[in-house]
Scaffold this active site. Sequence first.
Site, PDB file in Angstrom:
ATOM      1  N   TYR A 139      44.046  36.586  31.594  1.00 10.33           N
ATOM      2  CA  TYR A 139      44.760  35.750  32.559  1.00 10.33           C
ATOM      3  C   TYR A 139      45.492  34.590  31.881  1.00 10.33           C
ATOM      4  O   TYR A 139      46.331  33.936  32.489  1.00 10.33           O
ATOM      5  CB  TYR A 139      43.800  35.177  33.614  1.00 10.33           C
ATOM      6  CG  TYR A 139      43.167  36.211  34.525  1.00 10.33           C
ATOM      7  CD1 TYR A 139      43.627  37.520  34.549  1.00 10.33           C
ATOM      8  CD2 TYR A 139      42.112  35.875  35.356  1.00 10.33           C
ATOM      9  CE1 TYR A 139      43.044  38.462  35.372  1.00 10.33           C
ATOM     10  CE2 TYR A 139      41.521  36.819  36.192  1.00 10.33           C
ATOM     11  CZ  TYR A 139      41.990  38.111  36.190  1.00 10.33           C
ATOM     12  OH  TYR A 139      41.409  39.040  37.007  1.00 10.33           O
ATOM     13  N   LYS A 190      33.619  45.923  26.883  1.00  7.81           N
ATOM     14  CA  LYS A 190      34.175  47.270  26.698  1.00  7.81           C
ATOM     15  C   LYS A 190      34.313  47.472  25.196  1.00  7.81           C
ATOM     16  O   LYS A 190      35.394  47.741  24.652  1.00  7.81           O
ATOM     17  CB  LYS A 190      35.525  47.366  27.437  1.00  7.81           C
ATOM     18  CG  LYS A 190      36.107  48.753  27.524  1.00  7.81           C
ATOM     19  CD  LYS A 190      35.393  49.672  28.493  1.00  7.81           C
ATOM     20  CE  LYS A 190      36.002  51.067  28.451  1.00  7.81           C
ATOM     21  NZ  LYS A 190      35.211  52.074  29.194  1.00  7.81           N
ATOM     22  N   ASP A 222      32.463  49.711  32.821  1.00 12.51           N
ATOM     23  CA  ASP A 222      32.516  50.791  33.814  1.00 12.51           C
ATOM     24  C   ASP A 222      31.109  51.167  34.267  1.00 12.51           C
ATOM     25  O   ASP A 222      30.846  51.377  35.452  1.00 12.51           O
ATOM     26  CB  ASP A 222      33.288  52.009  33.269  1.00 12.51           C
ATOM     27  CG  ASP A 222      33.001  52.285  31.806  1.00 12.51           C
ATOM     28  OD1 ASP A 222      32.355  51.450  31.142  1.00 12.51           O
ATOM     29  OD2 ASP A 222      33.398  53.349  31.309  1.00 12.51           O
ATOM     30  N   ASP A 246      35.756  38.696  37.111  1.00 13.33           N
ATOM     31  CA  ASP A 246      36.459  38.568  38.384  1.00 13.33           C
ATOM     32  C   ASP A 246      36.134  39.773  39.271  1.00 13.33           C
ATOM     33  O   ASP A 246      35.748  39.646  40.438  1.00 13.33           O
ATOM     34  CB  ASP A 246      37.967  38.493  38.089  1.00 13.33           C
ATOM     35  CG  ASP A 246      38.790  38.127  39.315  1.00 13.33           C
ATOM     36  OD1 ASP A 246      38.206  37.836  40.363  1.00 13.33           O
ATOM     37  OD2 ASP A 246      40.037  38.142  39.208  1.00 13.33           O
ATOM     38  N   ASP A 250      33.255  40.017  42.587  1.00 10.84           N
ATOM     39  CA  ASP A 250      33.621  40.423  43.950  1.00 10.84           C
ATOM     40  C   ASP A 250      32.832  41.660  44.386  1.00 10.84           C
ATOM     41  O   ASP A 250      32.413  41.759  45.545  1.00 10.84           O
ATOM     42  CB  ASP A 250      35.126  40.720  44.046  1.00 10.84           C
ATOM     43  CG  ASP A 250      35.902  39.478  44.467  1.00 10.84           C
ATOM     44  OD1 ASP A 250      35.338  38.369  44.337  1.00 10.84           O
ATOM     45  OD2 ASP A 250      37.049  39.608  44.918  1.00 10.84           O
TER      46      ASP A 250
END
Length: 356
Positions: A139, A190, A222, A246, A250
């Site tokens: 970001y 990852k 994942d 993020d 959620d």
Amino acid sequence: MSDAPRIVVLAGDGIGPEIVDATTKILDSLGEFTYEPQLLGGCSIDEHGTALTDEVLEACKSADAVLLGAVGGPKWDTTNPDDPRPEQGLLGLRKGMGLYANLRPVRPSPALVDASPLRQDVIAGTDLLVVRELTGGIYFGASGREGDRAYDTCEYTAAEIERIARTAFEAARRRAEGSGRKPKVTSVDKANVLESSRLWREVVIRVAPDYDDVTLDHLLVDNAAMQLVSRPADFDVIVAENLFGDILSDEAAMLTGSLGMLPSASLGADGDPGLFEPVHGSAPDIAGQGVANPLATFLSAALMLRHGLERPDEAARIEAAVDAVLARGLRTADLVPSGTSSVGTAEITSAVLDEL
Ligand code: NAD
């Protein structure tokens, strides 16, 4: 001068003033606090033409903690990139206060497990904390467009990873205090594909021996997304970089099925003030009706007491009082199917005060 903690209160827009006002009543029942109300978001745009003034940022930086309601609403929606927008206030606050860690606990109240989209036997006992890195990663990396090509860059330094890892280990310790249970941190990355993830894992492993009372494991992102819905109760603290955090926070939030119940904390360097706010927005559709659910803001005040003001006992009292009120069957409108009877903000606030 009073030694009561100085809390900057940013009620914001929409239901913000209603839920924050209810929350200061809860805090007042626990002890003495000095509140300094300030403008942020749409209300600040109306008054000053900007969502966050330098004066408000300075007030926040010198406070003991900052309590926020929510910002935004249709009044300030705009597609003109030059117009001020309420969420610029939030971003400016995070950046200006150096808040690099976002903490989101997910602990469905036992009385609300039936609101979860998961089966009761899967969700029961879930009590986890997602620690998300907030100021680095994709970001904030270089991004751009060249013709029909676009790119975003994920970059992390070892120092950025180390400080968020330490936040996670320390939060795990604090959560386990007095419980007799061994704290655990699950680091998400990852590392099989991304170089930034390989550095992430290396640094987390390097920091871990300083917290040898905490178990550490690693999950690929994942796999973490799958495990979060298949065995949420097995997690304690999850730590992840900005983008993964993020998404996972959620996903974890959805496990509870009730947006009006979720608190969050954003923390900076040791000793600096943190920002405590509910996860939900300003709910303009119900603002001013006295029906907003204030419980996420009460639970945010509990996080403020635990992670910002070193008053964990009072934090636990608020959490227990919220559980007790829900166990008695009291529900605000957002927690029941429409048409079912419910209570308003004032009534549920009085009930929590009674429990306290
Ligand atoms: P929202 O979270 O405000 O509302 C979504 C739905 O949940 C609405 O139906 C609302 O009535 C309900 N809801 C949310 N919180 C509730 C509560 N405490 N009690 C009862 N019902 C509640 O999300 P949205 O509608 O997408 O956004 C509304 C505004 O809030 C937008 O301007 C958005 O930009 C802003 N927003 C602000 C924040 C923040 O301040 N941190 C976060 C998200 C959205």
